[in-house]
Design an enzyme around this catalytic site. Structure first.
Site, PDB file in Angstrom:
ATOM      1  N   HIS A  97     -43.941  15.848 -75.057  1.00  0.00           N
ATOM      2  CA  HIS A  97     -42.307  15.478 -75.238  1.00  0.00           C
ATOM      3  C   HIS A  97     -41.533  16.626 -74.415  1.00  0.00           C
ATOM      4  CE1 HIS A  97     -43.260  13.295 -79.144  1.00  0.00           C
ATOM      5  NE2 HIS A  97     -44.325  14.172 -79.000  1.00  0.00           N
ATOM      6  N   SER A 115     -28.484  24.399 -49.339  1.00  0.00           N
ATOM      7  CA  SER A 115     -27.222  23.709 -49.371  1.00  0.00           C
ATOM      8  C   SER A 115     -26.241  24.602 -48.650  1.00  0.00           C
ATOM      9  CB  SER A 115     -26.954  24.234 -50.914  1.00  0.00           C
ATOM     10  OG  SER A 115     -25.234  24.120 -51.007  1.00  0.00           O
ATOM     11  N   LYS A 135     -29.817  28.273 -52.698  1.00  0.00           N
ATOM     12  CA  LYS A 135     -30.348  26.945 -53.114  1.00  0.00           C
ATOM     13  C   LYS A 135     -31.828  26.666 -52.084  1.00  0.00           C
ATOM     14  CE  LYS A 135     -29.007  23.887 -55.493  1.00  0.00           C
ATOM     15  NZ  LYS A 135     -28.741  23.395 -56.611  1.00  0.00           N
ATOM     16  N   GLU A 159     -37.692  14.634 -54.819  1.00  0.00           N
ATOM     17  CA  GLU A 159     -36.495  13.719 -55.189  1.00  0.00           C
ATOM     18  C   GLU A 159     -36.580  12.343 -54.565  1.00  0.00           C
ATOM     19  OE1 GLU A 159     -32.668  16.093 -56.114  1.00  0.00           O
ATOM     20  OE2 GLU A 159     -33.924  17.390 -54.989  1.00  0.00           O
TER      21      GLU A 159
END
Ligand code: ARG
Length: 473
Positions: free
Chosen positions: A171, A292, A298, A305
């Protein structure tokens, strides 16, 4: 009302198709000329198409259906065409619909009438079936090789981290300590099953449909075993109608590709989680991350992704072809021309994803301190306490579970780990607890004790790595 000429029914001035237009007075409507051709994408099948034609022509010669002379001219012409295509000197024509007719038309330009004899005892229906099978078969081989490299990368990291402790989750809540190596080996198993599916599907698809002709077979004395063998198939297919209408091989490829893409997507998702500032379990290399333009700190896991995102394309391709095939009566229908784009796209997408994942895994750096610290949160050794109560005090597991729950409650109140409770505090929960219990409350002990077959004990993980290397590399 007088009939008006419909604007969208413009007739093209093109003349009837030279390949099949014998009883056609004129060419296709503009929209037909746009919807009908597949050359834009099936040119990818040129090498398979030429291989199939070479095998077919050699067989026709051997069977005395074609003269040696014609056979030689066809062979030389086809090889020349292959060179033209590979050097970018071939003019593909939309008006010739597809790769089969583009090549045949060029062959006629090169060798004249003999080109027209190549199509004896075959049809585009068995021709496209064999071309496409050959392509999918190669895609299987390429996928298998790439998955092997991915397994090798995972195994190398697993070996380095066979004893690196991290939290195992259920979970997405801390459950029990495991090792990072053990976690990575779970993916070695998944990609191993993917490879198994590739091998199974390849074996099943490795039958040659060439020679089924349009659908019913042919009256010429062909030797289908000869063409099957020449093209590396195990045998000819058994039923001519099935041969030209079956696309199971493509569906199986897309099915196994979808499962594999889902495995990749799950690993990619874990990378996204692991690299987040909240987790910091893993650092990805510059090569597989982006910065970024506004936030200088970043380091985004874009490759992960994209792998996660592209799984949608692959599973979409499966649904697309399943839907295309559903309800098609035997045998060939032009619907089946829609089989290629989803397969080409899924195969290319998946191969790229496996390659990118392999690079990411090779480069990634595990942060053992962050993993270990996280493993100590969430009362991750609570099960070890319950197991100790069972083993040492002879308490039934259900009762031990209850006692442990009370100890957890106490630790929560004190905001400390289980092993930071004092013996007195533990004995207040259950008087049978002794100081020996502290031996089992560390994450090291927890992991080391899980020696059951397939368990996370570093010893077992190292055995699993060794066995996997022998099996898969
Ligand atoms: N371009 C066609 C396809 O991809 C080749 C087969 C055409 N057969 C036919 N009967 N029209 O399916």
């Amino acid at each position: 009302m007088a009939a008006k000429p419909a604007k969208n029914r413009k007739k093209s001035s093109a003349s009837a198709n030279p390949m099949w237009g014998g009883h056609f007075a004129r060419g296709p409507a503009q929209a037909m000329a746009a919807i009908n051709p597949s050359i834009g994408f099936d040119k990818k099948l040129y090498a398979e198409d030429i291989a199939g034609s070479l095998a077919h022509a050699a067989m026709l010669v051997k069977q005395g259906i074609l003269t040696r002379e014609d056979g030689r001219a066809i062979e030389a012409g086809l090889k020349k065409i292959r060179k033209e295509i590979e050097s970018g000197n071939f003019a593909f024509r939309e008006s010739l619909e597809d790769i089969h007719m583009n090549i045949e038309a060029r062959l006629r330009e090169l060798i004249g009438d003999a080109a027209g004899r190549l199509h004896t005892a075959r049809s585009r229906n068995d021709q496209v079936a064999v071309d496409f099978r050959l392509w999918v078969r190669s895609a299987c081989d390429a996928l298998d090789a790439k998955l092997r490299a991915l397994q090798a990368a995972l195994l190398a990291q697993a070996e380095a981290h066979a004893a690196t402790i991290m939290p195992g989750f259920t979970h997405l809540q801390v459950a029990q300590p495991v090792t990072f190596g053990h976690h990575l080996m779970a993916y070695v198993e998944m990609f191993g099953r993917d490879r198994g599916r590739v091998v199974d599907a390849r074996a099943r698809m490795n039958e040659c449909p060439l020679g089924a002709a349009a659908l019913a077979g042919t009256s010429f004395p062909t030797d289908r075993r000869m063409t099957a063998k020449a093209l590396g198939f195990d045998a000819p297919t058994r039923n001519s109608m099935d041969s030209v209408s079956d696309r199971d091989f493509a569906l199986e490829f897309l099915s196994l590709a979808s499962i594999c893409a889902v495995h990749l997507s799950r690993l990619a998702e874990e990378m996204v989680i692991w690299t987040s500032a909240q987790f910091r379990f893993v650092r990805l290399s510059d090569g597989f991350t982006t910065g970024s333009s506004i936030m200088p700190q970043k380091r985004n896991p874009d490759a992960a992704e994209l792998i996660r995102g592209k799984s949608g394309r692959v599973t979409g391709a499966l649904v697309s072809l399943l839907t295309t095939m559903k309800g098609l009566p035997l045998t060939y229908s032009k619907d089946m021309q829609e089989d290629k784009e989803p397969v080409f796209d899924a195969a290319e997408t998946l191969l790229l994803c496996v390659t990118a994942m392999t690079g990411m895994v090779e480069d990634m750096k595990a942060n053992a301190d962050a993993m270990r610290a996280a493993a100590e949160t969430g009362y991750s050794t609570a099960t070890d306490l319950a197991d100790w109560l069972v083993r040492v005090c002879g308490i039934p597991f259900r009762d031990a579970h209850h006692i442990t729950g009370q100890a957890v409650k106490k630790a929560e109140k004190k905001t400390c780990r289980l092993d930071e409770l004092t013996l007195a505090e533990l004995q207040a929960v259950d008087a049978r607890i002794t100081k020996d219990v502290f031996d089992v409350l560390s994450v090291e002990h927890s992991v080391k004790s899980r020696t059951s077959l397939g368990g996370t004990a570093p010893k077992r993980v190292r055995e699993a790595i060794k066995a996997a290397k022998e099996r898969w590399l």
